[in-house]
Design a protein around this motif. Structure first.
Motif, PDB file in Angstrom:
ATOM      1  N   HIS A   1      -0.587  38.829  37.339  1.00  0.00           N
ATOM      2  CA  HIS A   1      -1.347  39.999  36.917  1.00  0.00           C
ATOM      3  C   HIS A   1      -2.674  39.574  36.297  1.00  0.00           C
TER       4      HIS A   1
ATOM      5  N   GLN B   1      -5.582  41.284  30.487  1.00  0.00           N
ATOM      6  CA  GLN B   1      -6.292  42.554  30.443  1.00  0.00           C
ATOM      7  C   GLN B   1      -7.101  42.670  29.154  1.00  0.00           C
TER       8      GLN B   1
ATOM      9  N   ALA C   1     -10.309  48.483  33.077  1.00  0.00           N
ATOM     10  CA  ALA C   1      -9.019  48.216  33.724  1.00  0.00           C
ATOM     11  C   ALA C   1      -8.977  46.904  34.482  1.00  0.00           C
ATOM     12  N   ARG C   2     -10.093  46.165  34.514  1.00  0.00           N
ATOM     13  CA  ARG C   2     -10.093  44.906  35.248  1.00  0.00           C
ATOM     14  C   ARG C   2      -9.200  43.856  34.573  1.00  0.00           C
ATOM     15  N   LEU C   3      -8.410  43.168  35.390  1.00  0.00           N
ATOM     16  CA  LEU C   3      -7.609  42.039  34.933  1.00  0.00           C
ATOM     17  C   LEU C   3      -8.366  40.747  35.236  1.00  0.00           C
ATOM     18  N   ASP C   4      -8.130  39.750  34.415  1.00  0.00           N
ATOM     19  CA  ASP C   4      -8.746  38.440  34.611  1.00  0.00           C
ATOM     20  C   ASP C   4      -7.637  37.416  34.787  1.00  0.00           C
TER      21      ASP C   4
ATOM     22  N   SER D   1      -5.253  40.621  40.695  1.00  0.00           N
ATOM     23  CA  SER D   1      -6.308  41.192  39.858  1.00  0.00           C
ATOM     24  C   SER D   1      -7.443  41.790  40.675  1.00  0.00           C
TER      25      SER D   1
ATOM     26  N   ARG E   1      -0.582  48.651  38.698  1.00  0.00           N
ATOM     27  CA  ARG E   1      -1.524  48.065  37.742  1.00  0.00           C
ATOM     28  C   ARG E   1      -2.524  47.170  38.449  1.00  0.00           C
ATOM     29  N   ASN E   2      -2.051  46.381  39.404  1.00  0.00           N
ATOM     30  CA  ASN E   2      -2.954  45.519  40.158  1.00  0.00           C
ATOM     31  C   ASN E   2      -3.940  46.332  40.987  1.00  0.00           C
TER      32      ASN E   2
ATOM     33  N   THR F   1      -5.086  49.232  40.363  1.00  0.00           N
ATOM     34  CA  THR F   1      -6.075  49.787  39.434  1.00  0.00           C
ATOM     35  C   THR F   1      -7.124  48.739  39.087  1.00  0.00           C
ATOM     36  N   SER F   2      -6.679  47.507  38.867  1.00  0.00           N
ATOM     37  CA  SER F   2      -7.612  46.421  38.568  1.00  0.00           C
ATOM     38  C   SER F   2      -8.517  46.126  39.762  1.00  0.00           C
TER      39      SER F   2
ATOM     40  N   TRP G   1     -12.574  46.306  39.709  1.00  0.00           N
ATOM     41  CA  TRP G   1     -13.473  45.223  40.103  1.00  0.00           C
ATOM     42  C   TRP G   1     -14.419  45.692  41.209  1.00  0.00           C
TER      43      TRP G   1
END
Length: 227
Positions: A16, A19, A25-28, A62, A86-87, A89-90, A94
């Motif tokens: 994931h 966050q 909402a971007r994940l790193d 992500s 969730r992914n 959304t990320s 992005w």
């Protein structure tokens, strides 16, 4: 820290990412920063400059990889996908943050099914799958290779990145320990053997043309759809 150690540190949220770093909402994903350039190097040896058409990423996580791929191959329309809300959304965050016009809205694809719900016109010029097969049941590997056989145009590549076994043996002690932790977490997970993947690929008109060593005891497997 290896990719495997980083993934273990994420607990139940494998791949994931972290966050909150960007205030949206971007994940790193930490592994992205270590492996993206190496994966692109392999891709560049098998994809012609100016390649156009449609490309699919399976398990986009992500979303950082697909943004990088779109920058490297701007003439392709990139379709990211992930079964995790969730992914997705990320990925879309992005896409919006970078104004990546050649990246479509994230698709909800269960790769183990026969219906990937791709746009009807999208014969694929490339499929990329990063850090997925070891954190999924074997049916996902079966579905990935069957889908690549269905959707890839002739003489186009499938890239699969991650940790793999060779001839039934792990390539490093850290991979063996990682494999044990995966199977403890879920008995259907685990590091796959290149030979098993190659045999399955052969039945789906895919030839293994390169096993490219990567940092952190990983590999990129390069398959090509037969003419």
């Amino acid at each position: 820290m290896t990719d495997q150690q980083s993934e273990k540190s994420l607990g139940s949220n494998l791949d994931h990412g972290w966050q909150g770093a960007f205030g949206d909402a971007r994940l790193d994903a930490p592994t992205f920063h270590r492996n993206h350039a190496h994966i692109l190097t392999v891709m560049n040896t098998h994809m012609p400059p100016g390649q156009s058409g449609h490309a699919l990423e399976i398990g986009s996580g992500s979303g950082q990889h697909v943004i990088g791929f779109a920058e490297a191959y701007p003439n392709l329309t990139w379709h990211p996908s992930d079964p995790d809300t969730r992914n997705r959304t990320s990925i879309d965050a992005w896409r919006n943050a970078t104004a990546a016009k050649s990246v479509t809205k994230a698709l909800d694809i269960d790769v183990s099914t026969t219906d990937w719900a791709l746009p009807s016109h999208a014969q694929l010029q490339v499929i990329v799958c990063i850090n997925v097969l070891h954190i999924a049941p074997w049916s996902v590997t079966e579905g990935l290779l069957a889908g690549a056989g269905r959707h890839l145009a002739a003489n186009t590549p499938l890239f699969i990145y991650g940790p793999f076994m060779r001839d039934g043996a792990h390539t490093a002690e850290s991979n063996a320990q990682f494999d044990m932790s995966l199977q403890t977490r879920n008995p259907e997970w685990g590091i796959r053997d290149i030979g098993d993947i190659e045999s399955l690929a052969d039945t789906n008109a895919l030839d293994l043309i390169e096993v490219a060593p990567m940092p952190a005891n990983n590999c990129t497997l390069v398959f090509k759809r037969r003419a």
